[in-house]
Design a protein around this motif. Structure first.
Motif, PDB file in Angstrom:
ATOM      1  N   LYS A 286       0.813  -1.219   0.000  1.00 28.71           N
ATOM      2  CA  LYS A 286       0.000   0.000   0.000  1.00 28.71           C
ATOM      3  C   LYS A 286       0.844   1.266   0.000  1.00 28.71           C
ATOM      4  O   LYS A 286       0.302   2.379   0.000  1.00 28.71           O
ATOM      5  N   VAL A 287       2.172   1.117   0.014  1.00 29.79           N
ATOM      6  CA  VAL A 287       3.076   2.251   0.212  1.00 29.79           C
ATOM      7  C   VAL A 287       3.702   2.698  -1.105  1.00 29.79           C
ATOM      8  O   VAL A 287       4.140   1.871  -1.913  1.00 29.79           O
ATOM      9  N   GLN A 288       3.754   4.015  -1.308  1.00 32.87           N
ATOM     10  CA  GLN A 288       4.493   4.600  -2.424  1.00 32.87           C
ATOM     11  C   GLN A 288       5.219   5.833  -1.915  1.00 32.87           C
ATOM     12  O   GLN A 288       4.737   6.528  -1.018  1.00 32.87           O
ATOM     13  N   VAL A 289       6.388   6.098  -2.504  1.00 31.29           N
ATOM     14  CA  VAL A 289       7.207   7.247  -2.103  1.00 31.29           C
ATOM     15  C   VAL A 289       7.400   8.166  -3.303  1.00 31.29           C
ATOM     16  O   VAL A 289       7.709   7.701  -4.406  1.00 31.29           O
ATOM     17  N   VAL A 290       7.205   9.465  -3.091  1.00 33.02           N
ATOM     18  CA  VAL A 290       7.425  10.477  -4.128  1.00 33.02           C
ATOM     19  C   VAL A 290       8.618  11.325  -3.690  1.00 33.02           C
ATOM     20  O   VAL A 290       8.569  11.989  -2.649  1.00 33.02           O
TER      21      VAL A 290
ATOM     22  N   ARG B 271      19.539  10.687   7.502  1.00 35.61           N
ATOM     23  CA  ARG B 271      20.287   9.586   6.882  1.00 35.61           C
ATOM     24  C   ARG B 271      19.607   8.258   7.144  1.00 35.61           C
ATOM     25  O   ARG B 271      19.495   7.415   6.252  1.00 35.61           O
ATOM     26  N   ASN B 272      19.134   8.041   8.384  1.00 35.12           N
ATOM     27  CA  ASN B 272      18.426   6.797   8.701  1.00 35.12           C
ATOM     28  C   ASN B 272      17.174   6.646   7.842  1.00 35.12           C
ATOM     29  O   ASN B 272      16.854   5.549   7.370  1.00 35.12           O
ATOM     30  N   PHE B 273      16.471   7.754   7.647  1.00 37.70           N
ATOM     31  CA  PHE B 273      15.246   7.734   6.837  1.00 37.70           C
ATOM     32  C   PHE B 273      15.568   7.382   5.391  1.00 37.70           C
ATOM     33  O   PHE B 273      14.914   6.529   4.780  1.00 37.70           O
ATOM     34  N   LEU B 274      16.574   8.031   4.829  1.00 40.56           N
ATOM     35  CA  LEU B 274      16.947   7.758   3.436  1.00 40.56           C
ATOM     36  C   LEU B 274      17.393   6.311   3.267  1.00 40.56           C
ATOM     37  O   LEU B 274      17.051   5.655   2.274  1.00 40.56           O
ATOM     38  N   ASP B 275      18.152   5.783   4.238  1.00 40.31           N
ATOM     39  CA  ASP B 275      18.582   4.385   4.157  1.00 40.31           C
ATOM     40  C   ASP B 275      17.379   3.446   4.166  1.00 40.31           C
ATOM     41  O   ASP B 275      17.354   2.443   3.450  1.00 40.31           O
ATOM     42  N   ALA B 276      16.374   3.764   4.985  1.00 43.81           N
ATOM     43  CA  ALA B 276      15.165   2.930   5.041  1.00 43.81           C
ATOM     44  C   ALA B 276      14.427   2.954   3.712  1.00 43.81           C
ATOM     45  O   ALA B 276      13.955   1.917   3.229  1.00 43.81           O
ATOM     46  N   LEU B 277      14.349   4.133   3.097  1.00 42.02           N
ATOM     47  CA  LEU B 277      13.663   4.238   1.807  1.00 42.02           C
ATOM     48  C   LEU B 277      14.432   3.512   0.708  1.00 42.02           C
ATOM     49  O   LEU B 277      13.852   2.789  -0.114  1.00 42.02           O
ATOM     50  N   ASN B 278      15.749   3.694   0.702  1.00 40.45           N
ATOM     51  CA  ASN B 278      16.558   3.044  -0.333  1.00 40.45           C
ATOM     52  C   ASN B 278      16.512   1.529  -0.209  1.00 40.45           C
ATOM     53  O   ASN B 278      16.470   0.810  -1.213  1.00 40.45           O
ATOM     54  N   SER B 279      16.538   1.018   1.015  1.00 42.92           N
ATOM     55  CA  SER B 279      16.514  -0.432   1.203  1.00 42.92           C
ATOM     56  C   SER B 279      15.193  -1.035   0.762  1.00 42.92           C
ATOM     57  O   SER B 279      15.130  -2.196   0.370  1.00 42.92           O
ATOM     58  N   SER B 280      14.128  -0.238   0.802  1.00 34.13           N
ATOM     59  CA  SER B 280      12.814  -0.741   0.374  1.00 34.13           C
ATOM     60  C   SER B 280      12.641  -0.662  -1.136  1.00 34.13           C
ATOM     61  O   SER B 280      11.698  -1.230  -1.686  1.00 34.13           O
ATOM     62  N   GLN B 281      13.539   0.084  -1.813  1.00 38.14           N
ATOM     63  CA  GLN B 281      13.480   0.260  -3.274  1.00 38.14           C
ATOM     64  C   GLN B 281      12.126   0.824  -3.691  1.00 38.14           C
ATOM     65  O   GLN B 281      11.529   0.385  -4.662  1.00 38.14           O
ATOM     66  N   TRP B 282      11.661   1.840  -2.954  1.00 40.75           N
ATOM     67  CA  TRP B 282      10.317   2.357  -3.196  1.00 40.75           C
ATOM     68  C   TRP B 282      10.306   3.738  -3.846  1.00 40.75           C
ATOM     69  O   TRP B 282       9.275   4.381  -3.917  1.00 40.75           O
ATOM     70  N   PHE B 283      11.473   4.215  -4.341  1.00 40.77           N
ATOM     71  CA  PHE B 283      11.496   5.492  -5.051  1.00 40.77           C
ATOM     72  C   PHE B 283      11.073   5.251  -6.500  1.00 40.77           C
ATOM     73  O   PHE B 283      11.895   5.078  -7.386  1.00 40.77           O
ATOM     74  N   GLU B 284       9.790   5.232  -6.759  1.00 43.08           N
ATOM     75  CA  GLU B 284       9.302   4.958  -8.109  1.00 43.08           C
ATOM     76  C   GLU B 284       8.765   6.214  -8.792  1.00 43.08           C
ATOM     77  O   GLU B 284       8.610   6.254 -10.002  1.00 43.08           O
ATOM     78  N   THR B 285       8.420   7.245  -8.022  1.00 44.66           N
ATOM     79  CA  THR B 285       7.887   8.482  -8.580  1.00 44.66           C
ATOM     80  C   THR B 285       8.828   9.618  -8.227  1.00 44.66           C
ATOM     81  O   THR B 285       9.014   9.923  -7.050  1.00 44.66           O
TER      82      THR B 285
ATOM     83  N   GLN C 265      -3.214   4.567 -10.123  1.00 46.24           N
ATOM     84  CA  GLN C 265      -2.647   3.224 -10.225  1.00 46.24           C
ATOM     85  C   GLN C 265      -2.756   2.458  -8.912  1.00 46.24           C
ATOM     86  O   GLN C 265      -2.983   1.242  -8.905  1.00 46.24           O
ATOM     87  N   MET C 266      -2.600   3.157  -7.791  1.00 48.02           N
ATOM     88  CA  MET C 266      -2.715   2.487  -6.492  1.00 48.02           C
ATOM     89  C   MET C 266      -4.133   1.979  -6.259  1.00 48.02           C
ATOM     90  O   MET C 266      -4.335   0.871  -5.752  1.00 48.02           O
ATOM     91  N   VAL C 267      -5.118   2.786  -6.629  1.00 45.73           N
ATOM     92  CA  VAL C 267      -6.515   2.363  -6.467  1.00 45.73           C
ATOM     93  C   VAL C 267      -6.815   1.174  -7.372  1.00 45.73           C
ATOM     94  O   VAL C 267      -7.448   0.196  -6.948  1.00 45.73           O
ATOM     95  N   LEU C 268      -6.329   1.237  -8.614  1.00 47.83           N
ATOM     96  CA  LEU C 268      -6.529   0.094  -9.515  1.00 47.83           C
ATOM     97  C   LEU C 268      -5.866  -1.164  -8.962  1.00 47.83           C
ATOM     98  O   LEU C 268      -6.426  -2.261  -9.037  1.00 47.83           O
ATOM     99  N   GLY C 269      -4.662  -0.995  -8.411  1.00 46.30           N
ATOM    100  CA  GLY C 269      -3.974  -2.152  -7.829  1.00 46.30           C
ATOM    101  C   GLY C 269      -4.756  -2.755  -6.678  1.00 46.30           C
ATOM    102  O   GLY C 269      -4.859  -3.983  -6.558  1.00 46.30           O
ATOM    103  N   ALA C 270      -5.320  -1.885  -5.827  1.00 44.57           N
ATOM    104  CA  ALA C 270      -6.118  -2.385  -4.710  1.00 44.57           C
ATOM    105  C   ALA C 270      -7.362  -3.113  -5.212  1.00 44.57           C
ATOM    106  O   ALA C 270      -7.764  -4.156  -4.680  1.00 44.57           O
TER     107      ALA C 270
END
Length: 380
Positions: A115-119, A134-148, A167-172
């Protein structure tokens, strides 16, 4: 039965970050969030609202524990979660190095990563010495969720977020439809499978898995390996999948005995006519009619130092020493649910990037199996 609107949470830091408004000026993040909230809640489906948006509009300073807990509760409970990343982790509780933005992201992602997306906002930067950032950026990078990643100004950001939410609503909706397609165990094909003998049910599960994995119609039966085998190219590596079916839950002795420890027969897979020297594997797929647990995967492997990953497909486990890989597919009660479990597994491999590790282990396992074969049948 009346259903509530889908709840969308838009997470970002407060007002310290500004974005170009497209008219030569700057826009505060608060104004951007409020505009997005109005946009999304005004969007109608068949003249009725579809979305309810939650934003935290605290403007200045740090909130207390109550505000922190409310934000995390909303992050867990929402149906869709959008993080607007500007390089900062947000306000922190006294004495903590964890920002509220990371805490919200972690709460949403750990609860339901789908359900999560990162812009990533334009000009998002991490300040030197910002430990929480830095901790926040590392968490985002490890999740590979920078798609937008919009590159310019507010009009582009607004348009891309509208498209993202669509797209998120369609996916749900599609995920919900998949659940509808799964017949109950007392109807249709699920009922037919329930009527089968142990052997026939196990064979039916194997066949459904193998036919979904195989890129061609080339499934192959190997009695010595106690299952069907099928080949599939995972990115740049052709991998042999050994497919098995548990006729009963792995929580029951009958289910466990039917599956055994299939990797002990890996040396017999050399008899597969379609398995070429350059192919990797095997990777074992075990279809289970009930839910599966991490403990069941550990018991099946007979080792403790293993990689264990639960998912919507079931549980994936990999032995770091012997490079044995097994995926327990849950809910295999009929052909449709079995194929669905296989597809969820393949989608997870692709989205998580785990296919690289799977391929590496599969190549290693092939070399180990060849060594075993050579020791069992030394040349004379």
């Amino acid at each position: 039965m009346a259903h509530r609107e889908l709840k969308v949470m838009i997470s970002s830091r407060s007002d310290n970050f500004e974005i170009p408004d497209g008219n030569g000026g700057l826009m505060k993040l608060r104004a951007a969030r409020e505009t997005l909230k109005a946009d999304l809640e005004a969007a109608l489906f068949l003249d009725r609202p579809l979305l309810k948006v939650w934003i935290n509009e605290r403007e200045h300073g740090a909130g207390g524990q109550t505000a922190w807990d409310q934000c995390l509760a909303e992050a867990k409970a929402c149906d869709l979660f959008i993080c607007l990343y500007d390089g900062h982790a947000g306000w922190k509780l006294k004495g903590s190095k964890l920002g509220i933005c990371q805490a919200e992201f972690d709460a949403a992602f750990n609860n339901s990563p789908g359900k999560v997306q990162v812009v990533r906002l334009p000009k998002a930067t991490l300040k030197a010495g910002d430990v929480a950032g830095r901790n926040f950026l590392d968490a985002l990078n490890s999740s590979q969720w920078f798609e937008t990643q919009p590159q310019s100004d507010w009009p582009e950001i607004r348009a891309k977020i509208h498209s993202l939410v669509h797209q998120m609503v369609l996916g749900a909706l599609h995920e919900g439809v998949r659940q509808y397609r799964k017949s109950g165990p007392n109807l249709g094909q699920a009922l037919n499978w329930s009527r089968m003998t142990f052997f026939d049910r196990s064979s039916a599960i194997q066949a459904a898995i193998a036919s979904e994995i195989a890129e061609t119609a080339g499934c192959e039966t190997l009695e010595a390996a106690r299952g069907l085998v099928a080949l599939r190219t995972i990115r740049d590596t052709r991998v042999l999948f050994s497919c098995h079916g548990a006729p009963r839950s792995l929580g029951e002795a009958a289910g466990r005995e039917a599956v055994g420890r299939p990797f002990l027969n890996d040396h017999n897979l050399s008899a597969a006519k379609s398995w070429e020297q350059s192919d990797a594997g095997p990777v074992h797929l075990v279809g289970c009619p009930k839910g599966v647990t991490e403990l069941q995967a550990l018991a099946l492997l007979g080792a403790t130092d293993v990689t264990i990953v639960p998912g919507t497909f079931g549980v994936y486990a990999a032995d770091r020493s012997h490079m044995v890989q097994i995926c327990l597919l849950s809910g295999c009660t009929d052909p449709g649910s079995t194929r669905n479990a296989v597809q969820r597994f393949l989608e997870w491999l692709e989205r998580s990037g785990e296919f690289e590790q799977l391929n590496r282990r599969a190549r290693s396992r092939r070399r180990i199996v060849e060594t075993i074969i050579g020791e069992m049948h030394p040349s004379t």
